[in-house]
Design a protein around this motif. Structure first.
Motif, PDB file in Angstrom:
ATOM      1  N   HIS A 522     -19.684 -33.306  38.547  1.00  0.00           N
ATOM      2  CA  HIS A 522     -18.316 -33.650  38.200  1.00  0.00           C
ATOM      3  C   HIS A 522     -18.260 -34.297  36.817  1.00  0.00           C
ATOM      4  N   TRP A 524     -15.199 -36.865  35.238  1.00  0.00           N
ATOM      5  CA  TRP A 524     -13.902 -37.491  35.437  1.00  0.00           C
ATOM      6  C   TRP A 524     -13.398 -38.051  34.113  1.00  0.00           C
ATOM      7  N   ASP A 559     -16.867 -29.342  38.021  1.00  0.00           N
ATOM      8  CA  ASP A 559     -15.579 -29.812  38.516  1.00  0.00           C
ATOM      9  C   ASP A 559     -15.093 -30.901  37.563  1.00  0.00           C
ATOM     10  N   GLU A 561     -12.044 -33.256  36.311  1.00  0.00           N
ATOM     11  CA  GLU A 561     -10.766 -33.818  36.723  1.00  0.00           C
ATOM     12  C   GLU A 561     -10.202 -34.637  35.569  1.00  0.00           C
ATOM     13  N   ASN A 591     -12.449 -24.283  36.387  1.00  0.00           N
ATOM     14  CA  ASN A 591     -12.527 -25.421  37.300  1.00  0.00           C
ATOM     15  C   ASN A 591     -12.115 -26.731  36.630  1.00  0.00           C
ATOM     16  N   HIS A 593      -9.013 -29.380  36.125  1.00  0.00           N
ATOM     17  CA  HIS A 593      -7.828 -29.751  36.903  1.00  0.00           C
ATOM     18  C   HIS A 593      -7.098 -30.908  36.229  1.00  0.00           C
TER      19      HIS A 593
END
Length: 689
Positions: A522, A524, A559, A561, A591, A593
């Motif tokens: 991930h 962030w 991923d 975010e 991917n 978001h």
């Protein structure tokens, strides 16, 4: 970061403790260019004889607009253009290679000899920092000029400004010579739309070519505490040698008395010279060796200590009296032969052991300043303020100035905490986590006027993992990005404030480049604010986004975010996702978001996609959009099925501009809307949402 050719790297004396206490008490008592103003200037809003009310800003914005973002430090920022002056406001301007463009908020005040700018203190202060620019010498190398400082008409001090650490020219890695010819005649040059070395007849490239890095800053202790409402006047003496002195801003703060520690190992007891006349490096080494053996701290009392090489630290705590009082200052030194790491210079710096030798552990540095002497960019030089590998360590409350990189760490290493430091006027990066730095945190730091990425995680060869950049303030990086993440896994960029990147970069970049390992796990990016971000990319001839995803060497498919961020007063796009044209068929961006985002003002679009891939959007509100909401060129194949970049609307995406909603139903999921060079409409200043 290295740049690519596209522009886009012994034995101590006995009985030391009793002697230390005496020396500490004694030391504490002793301690207690511009040839023409750019076009587009305007008269200042407050003239001679008038007093401006204190206008405190954060990154030249009303503080409420960026509440909860950026470094939590007790520094009051005041922009010169908001102060009383009989000088001339220059700007606003976001054109690279101009004085206003490199100023905080893209404005400053130009003073001729005999003119002043006057700030009203918003709160008690005993120290100020002045950010300024004075002209270079005609042949390069810098000049000096005076600036008088008075408070309420008294306590006159004359600061000696210098441009010896400013004014670079030409292509990367730049030159100190304003008359230098093109450094890389084999590179594409936008100004002539040519490769000079392959052009007949050879093009005429005017000199100085691409002047930049105009500003510097100086700090001044005022000698006593002044109060809210007292007036700090910066005046250029009538006989100043500087034809124009540009004042960008003034920071004021209450630093208090120097810290003392009578129980620590005092470097004065080992021969250190607090006047700075003699080299103190060996004395510092002796004090550290004794402290390690006796399991005591090292204390650096008030003074200026000359150190012209690296101080190697391991398993030691070194504390100063405060960064305003303890100054470790060095000259850049030519090496007789290049070092094994290819350095051709050395200079002042605190270094952990190399990772290949196991690195250093349990190092704790706090409360002092590091003043370097770096005036040119040589990427192989180890002339950084802090370097090496330091695990299980802390760095707190330092001021790092005029080094190449403030802090550059080569891992593998882990568990480092970097907090409450100020890093200013660097030739290259501010802080770089390079190769396998894990489980580490950078928080509440102020980083201003770097010559490359202000904060970077660079996963070259080994990935950075579980690192966090949180609550930092980044201002005016002259080249590249405010915050850059190059590969890695499970990293976080949160609650930062990034303002005014100048050239070839963005507020935040997520990049597969510079040989970085792929993004995994991930990433962030949460609760950050950017302002006046997104620069013009000379080689591509397009504007970049405030946040920029760049798939140059690998897919970006972790991923990712992006949640709760504010993109304010964007020069071009708020969001840009791009693969370089030569690799447009090789790499994609997927991917990603976006959720709970606010976009207040874009010069062009909200989202620009120049790659294959996809992203989702939810509760992303936009207003004051200069062009269309979405520019979706995809990979420029323009297939009958639509763009190769798909946007998915998860609801709540509101607002837009004169063309209607920024994310219209007809644009989804992959309608081709390709105009990546629309006219730029300057947005209004940000306002409460």
């Amino acid at each position: 970061m290295p740049r690519s050719t596209t522009g886009d790297p012994t034995r101590p004396p006995r009985g030391p403790l009793r002697r230390v206490a005496v020396l500490v008490a004694a030391a504490t008592a002793a301690a207690v260019g511009l040839s023409t103003v750019p076009a587009g200037t305007a008269s200042a809003g407050t003239g001679a004889g008038r007093t401006a009310a204190p206008a405190v800003t954060r990154a030249a914005l009303t503080p409420s607009l960026v509440a909860g973002r950026g470094a939590r430090v007790d520094i009051a920022e005041q922009e010169a253009e908001n102060a009383a002056t009989d000088g001339t406001v220059i700007g606003p301007d976001r054109t690279a290679y101009t004085l206003p463009a490199e100023a905080s908020g893209r404005k400053a005040v130009a003073l001729k000899p005999g003119q002043y700018v006057e700030f009203t203190l918003p709160s008690a202060a005993d120290a100020i920092t002045v950010r300024y620019s004075i002209p270079d010498a005609p042949g390069g190398g810098g000049t000096t000029a005076p600036l008088d400082v008075t408070v309420d008409g008294g306590h006159r001090t004359t600061m000696r400004l210098t441009s010896q650490y400013a004014w670079l020219y030409n292509l990367y890695p730049f030159s100190n010579d304003p008359d230098a010819g093109v450094l890389h005649p084999d590179w594409w040059i936008t100004e002539c739309s040519c490769v000079p070395g392959a052009t007949t007849p050879a093009p005429v490239i005017p000199t100085p070519f691409r002047p930049n890095h105009f500003y510097d800053e100086q700090r001044l202790l005022l000698g006593r505490t002044y109060h809210a409402g007292d007036r700090v006047r910066l005046a250029v003496p009538a006989g100043s040698s500087a034809g124009t002195t540009v004042i960008d801003l003034l920071d004021s703060q209450l630093v208090g008395a120097p810290r003392i520690d009578p129980l620590a190992v005092n470097i004065l007891a080992f021969g250190a010279d607090p006047t700075g006349h003699r080299d103190s490096a060996d004395a510092v080494d002796r004090a550290i060796a004794f402290a390690v053996r006796t399991r005591l701290k090292v204390y650096l009392p008030p003074g200026t200590y000359q150190v012209n090489r690296h101080i190697v630290v391991d398993n030691v705590t070194i504390e100063g009296a405060g960064s305003w009082y303890t100054i470790i200052k060095g000259h850049q030194v030519d090496l007789a032969t290049p070092a094994p790491d290819s350095s051709v210079h050395t200079g002042v710096g605190f270094y952990g052991k190399d990772a290949s030798a196991g690195g250093s552990h349990n190092v704790h540095l706090s409360g002092f300043a590091i003043e370097g002497d770096v005036r040119e960019r040589i990427d192989t030089d180890q002339v950084n303020g802090i370097g090496g590998a330091m695990s299980d360590s802390t760095i707190d409350g330092l001021y790092i100035h005029h080094t190449k990189v403030g802090m550059w760490f080569d891992g593998p290493m882990s568990n480092l905490r970097i907090t409450r430091n100020v890093i200013a006027d660097q030739i290259a990066d501010g802080i770089n986590f390079h190769t396998g730095v894990t489980d580490s945190v950078v928080s509440d730091n102020v980083i201003r006027n770097t010559g490359d990425d202000a904060l970077a995680m660079w996963s070259e060869k080994t990935e950075d993992a579980r690192d966090t950049f949180d609550h930092n303030t980044v201002q005016t990086p002259v080249l590249a990005n405010g915050i850059a993440v190059y590969g890695g896994t499970d990293n976080t960029v949160s609650a930062n404030l990034v303002a005014d990147p100048i050239r070839e970069g963005s507020g935040i970049q997520v990049g597969s480049r510079f040989g970085a390992e792929a993004f995994t796990g991930h990433l962030w990016i949460t609760g950050n604010s950017t302002v006046r971000a997104g620069t013009y990319e000379l080689n591509w001839n397009i504007g970049l986004g405030a946040i920029w995803f760049y798939a140059l060497e690998k897919n970006i498919a972790a991923d990712i975010e992006v949640v709760g961020d504010d993109f304010l007063d964007n020069t071009y796009n708020a969001v840009m996702l791009v693969a370089d044209f030569p690799v447009k068929d090789l790499y994609s961006i997927d991917n990603v978001h976006f959720r709970d985002i606010r976009v207040d003002g874009t010069g062009t679009s909200v989202v620009s996609a120049r790659a294959a891939g996809s992203a989702t959007f939810q509760n992303m509100d936009a207003r004051n959009v200069g062009a269309v909401g979405v520019n979706n060129c995809g990979s420029f194949h323009f297939t009958p099925a639509g763009s190769e970049f798909a946007l998915t609307d998860l609801g709540g995406n509101d607002g837009g501009g004169t063309t209607g909603p920024w994310l219209a139903s007809w644009e989804l999921p992959n309608t081709i809307t390709c105009d990546d060079r629309p006219p730029v409409a300057a947005p209004p200043a940000p306002s409460p949402w």
